[in-house]
Design a protein around this motif. Structure first.
Motif, PDB file in Angstrom:
ATOM      1  N   TYR A 146       3.561  -3.458  12.213  1.00  7.17           N
ATOM      2  CA  TYR A 146       2.102  -3.620  12.154  1.00  7.17           C
ATOM      3  C   TYR A 146       1.459  -2.337  11.625  1.00  7.17           C
ATOM      4  O   TYR A 146       1.762  -1.234  12.117  1.00  7.17           O
ATOM      5  CB  TYR A 146       1.547  -3.942  13.540  1.00  7.17           C
ATOM      6  CG  TYR A 146       2.048  -5.245  14.119  1.00  7.17           C
ATOM      7  CD1 TYR A 146       1.328  -6.426  13.970  1.00  7.17           C
ATOM      8  CD2 TYR A 146       3.250  -5.297  14.826  1.00  7.17           C
ATOM      9  CE1 TYR A 146       1.786  -7.627  14.502  1.00  7.17           C
ATOM     10  CE2 TYR A 146       3.714  -6.498  15.364  1.00  7.17           C
ATOM     11  CZ  TYR A 146       2.973  -7.652  15.192  1.00  7.17           C
ATOM     12  OH  TYR A 146       3.438  -8.837  15.724  1.00  7.17           O
ATOM     13  N   VAL A 148      -2.291  -0.865   9.119  1.00  7.42           N
ATOM     14  CA  VAL A 148      -3.540  -1.166   8.409  1.00  7.42           C
ATOM     15  C   VAL A 148      -3.455  -0.510   7.038  1.00  7.42           C
ATOM     16  O   VAL A 148      -3.353   0.717   6.932  1.00  7.42           O
ATOM     17  CB  VAL A 148      -4.769  -0.658   9.179  1.00  7.42           C
ATOM     18  CG1 VAL A 148      -6.042  -0.960   8.385  1.00  7.42           C
ATOM     19  CG2 VAL A 148      -4.837  -1.295  10.565  1.00  7.42           C
ATOM     20  N   ASP A 149      -3.503  -1.308   5.999  1.00  7.95           N
ATOM     21  CA  ASP A 149      -3.397  -0.794   4.640  1.00  7.95           C
ATOM     22  C   ASP A 149      -4.725  -0.163   4.214  1.00  7.95           C
ATOM     23  O   ASP A 149      -5.784  -0.791   4.358  1.00  7.95           O
ATOM     24  CB  ASP A 149      -3.038  -1.931   3.688  1.00  7.95           C
ATOM     25  CG  ASP A 149      -2.871  -1.452   2.263  1.00  7.95           C
ATOM     26  OD1 ASP A 149      -1.804  -0.901   1.958  1.00  7.95           O
ATOM     27  OD2 ASP A 149      -3.819  -1.627   1.461  1.00  7.95           O
ATOM     28  N   ILE A 151      -7.876   0.884   2.033  1.00  8.49           N
ATOM     29  CA  ILE A 151      -8.554   0.088   1.008  1.00  8.49           C
ATOM     30  C   ILE A 151      -8.769   0.859  -0.282  1.00  8.49           C
ATOM     31  O   ILE A 151      -8.977   0.279  -1.349  1.00  8.49           O
ATOM     32  CB  ILE A 151      -9.906  -0.433   1.551  1.00  8.49           C
ATOM     33  CG1 ILE A 151     -10.427  -1.569   0.648  1.00  8.49           C
ATOM     34  CG2 ILE A 151     -10.931   0.706   1.667  1.00  8.49           C
ATOM     35  CD1 ILE A 151     -11.626  -2.284   1.224  1.00  8.49           C
ATOM     36  N   ASP A 176       0.583  -3.594  -1.656  1.00  7.50           N
ATOM     37  CA  ASP A 176      -0.717  -4.127  -1.226  1.00  7.50           C
ATOM     38  C   ASP A 176      -1.468  -4.811  -2.360  1.00  7.50           C
ATOM     39  O   ASP A 176      -2.698  -4.888  -2.345  1.00  7.50           O
ATOM     40  CB  ASP A 176      -1.572  -3.008  -0.610  1.00  7.50           C
ATOM     41  CG  ASP A 176      -1.914  -1.898  -1.607  1.00  7.50           C
ATOM     42  OD1 ASP A 176      -1.418  -1.949  -2.765  1.00  7.50           O
ATOM     43  OD2 ASP A 176      -2.646  -0.976  -1.237  1.00  7.50           O
ATOM     44  N   THR A 179      -2.928  -7.602  -0.572  1.00  6.19           N
ATOM     45  CA  THR A 179      -3.356  -7.354   0.816  1.00  6.19           C
ATOM     46  C   THR A 179      -4.066  -6.008   0.966  1.00  6.19           C
ATOM     47  O   THR A 179      -4.089  -5.450   2.067  1.00  6.19           O
ATOM     48  CB  THR A 179      -2.136  -7.387   1.755  1.00  6.19           C
ATOM     49  OG1 THR A 179      -1.174  -6.406   1.324  1.00  6.19           O
ATOM     50  CG2 THR A 179      -1.488  -8.763   1.759  1.00  6.19           C
ATOM     51  N   ASN A 180      -4.649  -5.512  -0.114  1.00  6.09           N
ATOM     52  CA  ASN A 180      -5.272  -4.187  -0.057  1.00  6.09           C
ATOM     53  C   ASN A 180      -6.373  -4.133   1.005  1.00  6.09           C
ATOM     54  O   ASN A 180      -7.275  -4.985   1.032  1.00  6.09           O
ATOM     55  CB  ASN A 180      -5.863  -3.831  -1.424  1.00  6.09           C
ATOM     56  CG  ASN A 180      -6.402  -2.416  -1.462  1.00  6.09           C
ATOM     57  OD1 ASN A 180      -5.739  -1.488  -1.000  1.00  6.09           O
ATOM     58  ND2 ASN A 180      -7.593  -2.244  -2.001  1.00  6.09           N
ATOM     59  N   GLY A 181      -6.276  -3.161   1.894  1.00  7.06           N
ATOM     60  CA  GLY A 181      -7.288  -2.972   2.929  1.00  7.06           C
ATOM     61  C   GLY A 181      -7.148  -3.874   4.140  1.00  7.06           C
ATOM     62  O   GLY A 181      -7.985  -3.829   5.043  1.00  7.06           O
ATOM     63  N   ASN A 182      -6.086  -4.670   4.198  1.00  8.76           N
ATOM     64  CA  ASN A 182      -5.919  -5.626   5.293  1.00  8.76           C
ATOM     65  C   ASN A 182      -5.080  -5.060   6.438  1.00  8.76           C
ATOM     66  O   ASN A 182      -4.316  -4.103   6.265  1.00  8.76           O
ATOM     67  CB  ASN A 182      -5.239  -6.905   4.787  1.00  8.76           C
ATOM     68  CG  ASN A 182      -6.115  -7.702   3.837  1.00  8.76           C
ATOM     69  OD1 ASN A 182      -7.294  -7.404   3.661  1.00  8.76           O
ATOM     70  ND2 ASN A 182      -5.534  -8.702   3.205  1.00  8.76           N
ATOM     71  N   GLN A 183      -5.201  -5.713   7.575  1.00  7.67           N
ATOM     72  CA  GLN A 183      -4.254  -5.480   8.662  1.00  7.67           C
ATOM     73  C   GLN A 183      -2.991  -6.262   8.344  1.00  7.67           C
ATOM     74  O   GLN A 183      -3.047  -7.457   8.047  1.00  7.67           O
ATOM     75  CB  GLN A 183      -4.838  -5.930   9.998  1.00  7.67           C
ATOM     76  CG  GLN A 183      -6.033  -5.105  10.456  1.00  7.67           C
ATOM     77  CD  GLN A 183      -6.533  -5.533  11.832  1.00  7.67           C
ATOM     78  OE1 GLN A 183      -6.149  -6.579  12.340  1.00  7.67           O
ATOM     79  NE2 GLN A 183      -7.399  -4.724  12.410  1.00  7.67           N
ATOM     80  N   LEU A 184      -1.843  -5.582   8.397  1.00  2.46           N
ATOM     81  CA  LEU A 184      -0.601  -6.196   7.964  1.00  2.46           C
ATOM     82  C   LEU A 184       0.356  -6.416   9.139  1.00  2.46           C
ATOM     83  O   LEU A 184       0.466  -5.573  10.031  1.00  2.46           O
ATOM     84  CB  LEU A 184       0.094  -5.324   6.912  1.00  2.46           C
ATOM     85  CG  LEU A 184      -0.717  -4.960   5.664  1.00  2.46           C
ATOM     86  CD1 LEU A 184       0.139  -4.138   4.711  1.00  2.46           C
ATOM     87  CD2 LEU A 184      -1.251  -6.206   4.968  1.00  2.46           C
ATOM     88  N   ARG A 185       1.012  -7.554   9.098  1.00  5.98           N
ATOM     89  CA  ARG A 185       2.143  -7.832   9.974  1.00  5.98           C
ATOM     90  C   ARG A 185       3.309  -8.195   9.070  1.00  5.98           C
ATOM     91  O   ARG A 185       3.345  -9.271   8.484  1.00  5.98           O
ATOM     92  CB  ARG A 185       1.847  -8.974  10.946  1.00  5.98           C
ATOM     93  CG  ARG A 185       2.972  -9.204  11.961  1.00  5.98           C
ATOM     94  CD  ARG A 185       2.764 -10.462  12.778  1.00  5.98           C
ATOM     95  NE  ARG A 185       3.008 -11.671  11.985  1.00  5.98           N
ATOM     96  CZ  ARG A 185       2.965 -12.915  12.495  1.00  5.98           C
ATOM     97  NH1 ARG A 185       2.662 -13.105  13.758  1.00  5.98           N
ATOM     98  NH2 ARG A 185       3.202 -13.954  11.723  1.00  5.98           N
TER      99      ARG A 185
END
Length: 267
Positions: A146, A148-149, A151, A176, A179-185
Motif C-alpha cells: 500500500y 500513495v503515488d 501526483i 503510475d 494511477t498517477n496521484g492515487n492510493q495504490l494497492r
C-alpha cells in the motif's frame, strides 16, 4: 485414365517434396559479461557483481569475473572506487541520494563498460498486508503493498516478495501511467521456487516485501523479465535478453534506487 494418373503423380510428388527435416541449431554462443549493480539510499556496502554467461548445455554456475576495475561517479563530482571483496563481487560503503545521477565504469578483461542511472525521489511504502481473493469459490491469500503515488511526478516501482525467507520467482513492477496521484494497492502473487513448493500463503507465514523506486530504464528491464516469465499481459513472448542500460553489449543492469522493506505475518 492418363490424365487422372498424371494428377495423382503430381499430388504425391508435392506431398513428398514438402517433407523437410528441420535441425535446430543449439550451438553454444560465446560467453557475455553480466553486470548487476545497485546503488541505494541506505548507508551500506553497495555492490557490483560481475559474472559471465555459460553455454546452453552447461550447468548454471556462472563464472565470476575477478581483477576488474570498478568505479562509480555521481553528478555532484564524487568518485567511488569499488574493491573486490570476494570473487566477482565489488563493494564500496556509501549512500546514494535522490535526484543524483550515478555513472558506473567497468574495465574487465580488456573491455570497457558503462551505465548511468538517476535515483528517483523516495515514495513511502505505507504498509503491507494480506488480502483474500476468491477464485471459483476458492479463497487465496495474497500479499499486497500500500502506498500513495505522488501526483506531480512520474514514478516507477519494483518489488521483491519473500515468504518464509524464500524469494518469489515472479517479477513485480508498476508505474503510475494510469494511477498517477492515487492510493495504490499492489497485489503480489507468490511463486515458489519449484513445483514441489506451494504457491499458497498460509497462517503464520512470514511475509517480507522490498520496494524500490526505480528509473524508467530499470523499469523497462524488469518489465521485460516479467513478460518473459509468462506472468505479464503478453504471455507467450519469445524469450530474449531484456534491454540492458549497460554499454558494449553487456547483460544485466545498473540501478540507482531508493529501498524500503516491511514485514508482516499471515493471520
Amino acid at each position: 485414365m492418363k490424365k487422372p494418373l498424371i494428377y495423382l503423380f503430381l499430388l504425391s510428388f508435392c506431398f513428398s517434396s514438402c517433407k523437410k527435416i528441420i535441425s535446430v541449431d543449439t550451438d553454444n554462443a560465446p560467453p557475455q559479461l553480466v553486470i548487476e549493480g545497485k546503488i541505494t539510499d541506505k548507508l551500506i556496502d553497495q555492490q557490483i557483481k560481475i559474472t559471465k554467461t555459460v553455454n546452453y548445455s552447461d550447468v548454471n554456475v556462472f563464472p565470476k569475473v575477478s581483477n576488474a576495475t570498478v568505479k562509480v561517479t555521481d553528478s555532484r563530482g564524487n568518485n567511488y572506487v569499488f574493491a573486490e571483496t570476494s570473487p566477482g563481487i565489488y563493494t564500496n560503503r556509501m549512500r546514494g541520494i535522490a535526484g543524483v545521477t550515478y555513472t558506473l565504469s567497468v574495465l574487465a578483461e580488456g573491455n570497457n563498460y558503462s551505465a548511468s542511472s538517476k535515483m528517483p525521489n523516495n515514495v513511502p511504502l505505507d504498509s503491507i498486508g494480506v488480502i483474500n481473493n476468491s477464485f471459483f469459490g476458492n479463497v487465496r491469500k495474497t500479499a499486497a503493498a500500500y502506498l500513495v503515488d505522488p501526483i506531480n511526478e512520474t514514478n516507477f516501482y519494483h518489488f521483491n516478495l519473500y515468504v518464509n525467507d524464500i524469494l518469489s520467482q515472479r517479477f513485480y513492477v508498476s508505474n503510475d501511467r494510469l494511477t498517477n496521484g492515487n492510493q495504490l494497492r499492489i497485489q503480489l502473487f507468490f511463486k515458489a521456487n519449484n513445483d514441489n513448493d506451494s504457491d499458497e500463503l498460509n497462517t503464520d507465514d512470514k511475509i517480507k516485501v522490498e520496494m524500490e523506486c526505480i528509473d524508467s530504464n530499470i523499469f523497462d528491464y524488469w518489465y521485460a523479465l516479467n513478460e518473459q516469465s509468462g506472468r505479464g499481459p503478453n504471455q507467450g513472448t519469445t524469450p530474449a535478453n531484456p534491454t540492458s542500460n549497460i554499454s558494449n553489449n553487456a547483460l544485466g543492469y545498473f540501478s540507482a534506487h531508493t529501498f524500503q522493506v516491511l514485514n508482516v505475518t499471515v493471520k
